[in-house]
Design a protein around this motif. Structure first.
Motif, PDB file in Angstrom:
ATOM      1  N   ILE A  29       0.830  -1.202   0.000  1.00  0.00           N
ATOM      2  CA  ILE A  29       0.000   0.000   0.000  1.00  0.00           C
ATOM      3  C   ILE A  29       0.870   1.260   0.000  1.00  0.00           C
ATOM      4  O   ILE A  29       2.039   1.224   0.371  1.00  0.00           O
ATOM      5  CB  ILE A  29      -0.975   0.027   1.199  1.00  0.00           C
ATOM      6  CG1 ILE A  29      -0.219   0.004   2.537  1.00  0.00           C
ATOM      7  CG2 ILE A  29      -1.954  -1.110   1.107  1.00  0.00           C
ATOM      8  CD1 ILE A  29      -1.129   0.180   3.748  1.00  0.00           C
ATOM      9  N   GLY A  30       0.269   2.359  -0.449  1.00  0.00           N
ATOM     10  CA  GLY A  30       0.977   3.638  -0.461  1.00  0.00           C
ATOM     11  C   GLY A  30       0.754   4.437  -1.720  1.00  0.00           C
ATOM     12  O   GLY A  30       0.887   5.659  -1.720  1.00  0.00           O
ATOM     13  N   GLY A  31       0.403   3.763  -2.812  1.00  0.00           N
ATOM     14  CA  GLY A  31       0.205   4.461  -4.076  1.00  0.00           C
ATOM     15  C   GLY A  31      -1.220   4.968  -4.234  1.00  0.00           C
ATOM     16  O   GLY A  31      -2.126   4.608  -3.473  1.00  0.00           O
ATOM     17  N   GLU A  32      -1.435   5.815  -5.228  1.00  0.00           N
ATOM     18  CA  GLU A  32      -2.749   6.377  -5.504  1.00  0.00           C
ATOM     19  C   GLU A  32      -3.756   5.252  -5.733  1.00  0.00           C
ATOM     20  O   GLU A  32      -3.527   4.349  -6.540  1.00  0.00           O
ATOM     21  CB  GLU A  32      -2.692   7.274  -6.740  1.00  0.00           C
ATOM     22  CG  GLU A  32      -3.992   7.972  -7.078  1.00  0.00           C
ATOM     23  CD  GLU A  32      -4.358   9.030  -6.043  1.00  0.00           C
ATOM     24  OE1 GLU A  32      -5.573   9.298  -5.888  1.00  0.00           O
ATOM     25  OE2 GLU A  32      -3.448   9.589  -5.394  1.00  0.00           O
ATOM     26  N   GLY A  33      -4.878   5.281  -5.012  1.00  0.00           N
ATOM     27  CA  GLY A  33      -5.908   4.271  -5.153  1.00  0.00           C
ATOM     28  C   GLY A  33      -5.631   2.980  -4.416  1.00  0.00           C
ATOM     29  O   GLY A  33      -6.424   2.039  -4.490  1.00  0.00           O
ATOM     30  N   ASP A  34      -4.525   2.915  -3.696  1.00  0.00           N
ATOM     31  CA  ASP A  34      -4.175   1.700  -2.946  1.00  0.00           C
ATOM     32  C   ASP A  34      -3.436   2.106  -1.678  1.00  0.00           C
ATOM     33  O   ASP A  34      -2.285   1.737  -1.462  1.00  0.00           O
ATOM     34  CB  ASP A  34      -3.323   0.771  -3.809  1.00  0.00           C
ATOM     35  CG  ASP A  34      -3.188  -0.619  -3.205  1.00  0.00           C
ATOM     36  OD1 ASP A  34      -3.954  -0.949  -2.285  1.00  0.00           O
ATOM     37  OD2 ASP A  34      -2.306  -1.371  -3.654  1.00  0.00           O
ATOM     38  N   ARG A  35      -4.145   2.875  -0.822  1.00  0.00           N
ATOM     39  CA  ARG A  35      -3.486   3.453   0.345  1.00  0.00           C
ATOM     40  C   ARG A  35      -3.949   2.853   1.665  1.00  0.00           C
ATOM     41  O   ARG A  35      -3.385   3.201   2.704  1.00  0.00           O
ATOM     42  CB  ARG A  35      -3.732   4.967   0.367  1.00  0.00           C
ATOM     43  CG  ARG A  35      -3.063   5.719  -0.783  1.00  0.00           C
ATOM     44  CD  ARG A  35      -3.671   7.090  -0.970  1.00  0.00           C
ATOM     45  NE  ARG A  35      -5.067   6.962  -1.408  1.00  0.00           N
ATOM     46  CZ  ARG A  35      -5.837   7.989  -1.757  1.00  0.00           C
ATOM     47  NH1 ARG A  35      -5.360   9.218  -1.713  1.00  0.00           N
ATOM     48  NH2 ARG A  35      -7.088   7.795  -2.141  1.00  0.00           N
ATOM     49  N   PHE A  36      -4.951   1.976   1.665  1.00  0.00           N
ATOM     50  CA  PHE A  36      -5.370   1.427   2.950  1.00  0.00           C
ATOM     51  C   PHE A  36      -5.841  -0.011   2.825  1.00  0.00           C
ATOM     52  O   PHE A  36      -6.198  -0.495   1.735  1.00  0.00           O
ATOM     53  CB  PHE A  36      -6.463   2.290   3.594  1.00  0.00           C
ATOM     54  CG  PHE A  36      -7.780   2.334   2.854  1.00  0.00           C
ATOM     55  CD1 PHE A  36      -8.680   1.276   2.931  1.00  0.00           C
ATOM     56  CD2 PHE A  36      -8.130   3.456   2.115  1.00  0.00           C
ATOM     57  CE1 PHE A  36      -9.888   1.322   2.268  1.00  0.00           C
ATOM     58  CE2 PHE A  36      -9.347   3.514   1.449  1.00  0.00           C
ATOM     59  CZ  PHE A  36     -10.235   2.440   1.527  1.00  0.00           C
ATOM     60  N   VAL A  52      -5.375   0.061   8.276  1.00  0.00           N
ATOM     61  CA  VAL A  52      -4.125   0.807   8.198  1.00  0.00           C
ATOM     62  C   VAL A  52      -4.163   1.697   6.962  1.00  0.00           C
ATOM     63  O   VAL A  52      -4.678   1.313   5.911  1.00  0.00           O
ATOM     64  CB  VAL A  52      -2.906  -0.150   8.149  1.00  0.00           C
ATOM     65  CG1 VAL A  52      -3.016  -1.139   6.985  1.00  0.00           C
ATOM     66  CG2 VAL A  52      -1.598   0.635   8.048  1.00  0.00           C
ATOM     67  N   TRP A  53      -3.621   2.916   7.121  1.00  0.00           N
ATOM     68  CA  TRP A  53      -3.529   3.903   6.040  1.00  0.00           C
ATOM     69  C   TRP A  53      -2.061   4.272   5.868  1.00  0.00           C
ATOM     70  O   TRP A  53      -1.342   4.497   6.842  1.00  0.00           O
ATOM     71  CB  TRP A  53      -4.358   5.136   6.385  1.00  0.00           C
ATOM     72  CG  TRP A  53      -4.112   6.319   5.476  1.00  0.00           C
ATOM     73  CD1 TRP A  53      -3.080   7.205   5.543  1.00  0.00           C
ATOM     74  CD2 TRP A  53      -4.906   6.717   4.355  1.00  0.00           C
ATOM     75  NE1 TRP A  53      -3.185   8.144   4.539  1.00  0.00           N
ATOM     76  CE2 TRP A  53      -4.294   7.870   3.794  1.00  0.00           C
ATOM     77  CE3 TRP A  53      -6.081   6.230   3.790  1.00  0.00           C
ATOM     78  CZ2 TRP A  53      -4.823   8.514   2.689  1.00  0.00           C
ATOM     79  CZ3 TRP A  53      -6.600   6.890   2.693  1.00  0.00           C
ATOM     80  CH2 TRP A  53      -5.980   8.019   2.139  1.00  0.00           C
ATOM     81  N   HIS A  54      -1.628   4.368   4.591  1.00  0.00           N
ATOM     82  CA  HIS A  54      -0.226   4.735   4.326  1.00  0.00           C
ATOM     83  C   HIS A  54      -0.136   5.380   2.958  1.00  0.00           C
ATOM     84  O   HIS A  54      -0.684   4.880   1.973  1.00  0.00           O
ATOM     85  CB  HIS A  54       0.657   3.490   4.360  1.00  0.00           C
ATOM     86  CG  HIS A  54       2.050   3.729   3.875  1.00  0.00           C
ATOM     87  ND1 HIS A  54       2.953   4.548   4.538  1.00  0.00           N
ATOM     88  CD2 HIS A  54       2.723   3.255   2.778  1.00  0.00           C
ATOM     89  CE1 HIS A  54       4.102   4.550   3.884  1.00  0.00           C
ATOM     90  NE2 HIS A  54       3.987   3.785   2.818  1.00  0.00           N
ATOM     91  N   GLU A  55       0.554   6.539   2.898  1.00  0.00           N
ATOM     92  CA  GLU A  55       0.910   7.154   1.624  1.00  0.00           C
ATOM     93  C   GLU A  55       2.417   7.089   1.474  1.00  0.00           C
ATOM     94  O   GLU A  55       3.155   7.276   2.451  1.00  0.00           O
ATOM     95  CB  GLU A  55       0.431   8.602   1.566  1.00  0.00           C
ATOM     96  CG  GLU A  55      -1.077   8.722   1.385  1.00  0.00           C
ATOM     97  CD  GLU A  55      -1.517  10.147   1.084  1.00  0.00           C
ATOM     98  OE1 GLU A  55      -1.962  10.395  -0.049  1.00  0.00           O
ATOM     99  OE2 GLU A  55      -1.388  10.993   1.983  1.00  0.00           O
ATOM    100  N   ALA A  56       2.865   6.830   0.255  1.00  0.00           N
ATOM    101  CA  ALA A  56       4.300   6.678  -0.006  1.00  0.00           C
ATOM    102  C   ALA A  56       5.068   7.871   0.548  1.00  0.00           C
ATOM    103  O   ALA A  56       4.690   9.027   0.359  1.00  0.00           O
ATOM    104  CB  ALA A  56       4.542   6.543  -1.507  1.00  0.00           C
TER     105      ALA A  56
END
Length: 305
Positions: A29-36, A52-56
């Protein structure tokens, strides 16, 4: 395997993932449209989840909730390994799984009370009976039960159950069924049936449970489910599910994709053999024009999601 279902932001769903697959999903996870990721137990329980939430380029924000709003907590983690360890511990129900992170209560705002149902006793009993029938079938999700509860008594003149009331009713009856099934021991007949259908599907017989509303629709649509090399099919529809849950056995419909009676009979014999291997008894005389009935049958299908 972990008794959880993992859902992603982009709509993918992973039931009963092993711990190494959960670790892969966390790392991804971390990319646009796939963050949680959202984790729900099997069986799903109302307002019980971890996510869980994560941005690159940033850290990880974790949450878990155990029913009521005052049991909703949040923490941060710096590595996917720490996240995976916490989520795996949560999934396994380990004591002290949350000890490695600094959790704080999360204020999600005021909760509006749901007004009681304004129904006559007969209507209330009718509605609850139908929801329990579908629960006993074992294939509906909480969201589908809530939709049923909202729409079941609708007429052109009135909609007596609000969406909030429908969810509250569905969740209450869902919890009752989960508590009931917690006392079941060992493999159930529906699980034996699934085992037989899985073996048939792998052997080239397209096998589907709780498929469409009736036999006409089932025969019309089963071809769309088939792999290119499938020789035949077997299924039961939702009316069959209701009958099985009510104690009347389970009618299976089958056939060959070449529409010949010979292939249909051969598929029927293959279906009966798979069911018998799984430990289920059948009633069928070999007539390709007659449904196969699984009987006797103790229909206790465990709820999942």
């Amino acid at each position: 395997m972990l008794d959880i279902t993992v859902r992603t932001e982009n709509g993918e769903r992973y039931p009963r993932v092993p711990s190494d697959e959960l670790a892969r999903l966390v790392r991804g996870i971390g990319g646009e449209g796939d963050r949680f990721l959202v984790l729900q137990r099997i069986p799903d329980l109302p307002e019980v989840f971890a996510q869980v939430w994560h941005e690159a380029g940033g850290g990880y924000t974790l949450e878990h909730r155990d029913g009521s709003p005052d049991r909703h907590f949040q923490a941060t983690a710096g590595t996917p390994e720490a996240v995976t360890a916490a989520l795996t511990g949560w999934a396994r129900g380990r004591g002290g799984w949350d000890a490695g992170l600094d959790w704080s209560p999360l204020d999600t705002g005021p909760v509006r009370p749901v007004p009681p149902l304004d129904l006559a006793e007969e209507e209330r009993a009718q509605l609850e009976e139908r929801i329990r029938e579908v629960l006993a079938g074992g294939y509906a999700s909480r969201a589908e039960l809530a939709e049923l509860a909202e729409d079941y008594l609708v007429t052109p003149e009135r909609r007596p159950v609000t969406p909030e009331q429908a969810r509250a009713l569905a969740d209450r009856l869902w919890r009752e069924r989960v508590a009931e099934q917690s006392g079941w021991q060992g493999e159930t007949d529906p699980e034996r049936l699934t085992r037989a259908f899985t073996a048939l599907d792998r052997a080239g017989i397209t096998a589907r449970e709780n498929f469409t509303c009736c036999r006409n629709c089932g025969h019309s649509e089963i071809g769309g489910e088939a792999a290119p090399d499938a020789r035949g099919f077997v299924y039961f529809h939702t009316q069959s599910t209701d009958a099985a849950a009510a104690g009347h056995g389970l009618a299976l419909y089958y056939g060959g994709f070449d529409d010949s009676s010979g292939t249909t009979a051969a598929v029927g014999h293959e279906v009966v053999a798979a069911l018998n291997t799984a430990g289920l008894a059948t009633d069928w005389d070999g007539n390709p024009g007659r449904a196969i009935t699984v009987t006797p049958l103790d229909w206790r299908r465990r709820l999942t999601g």
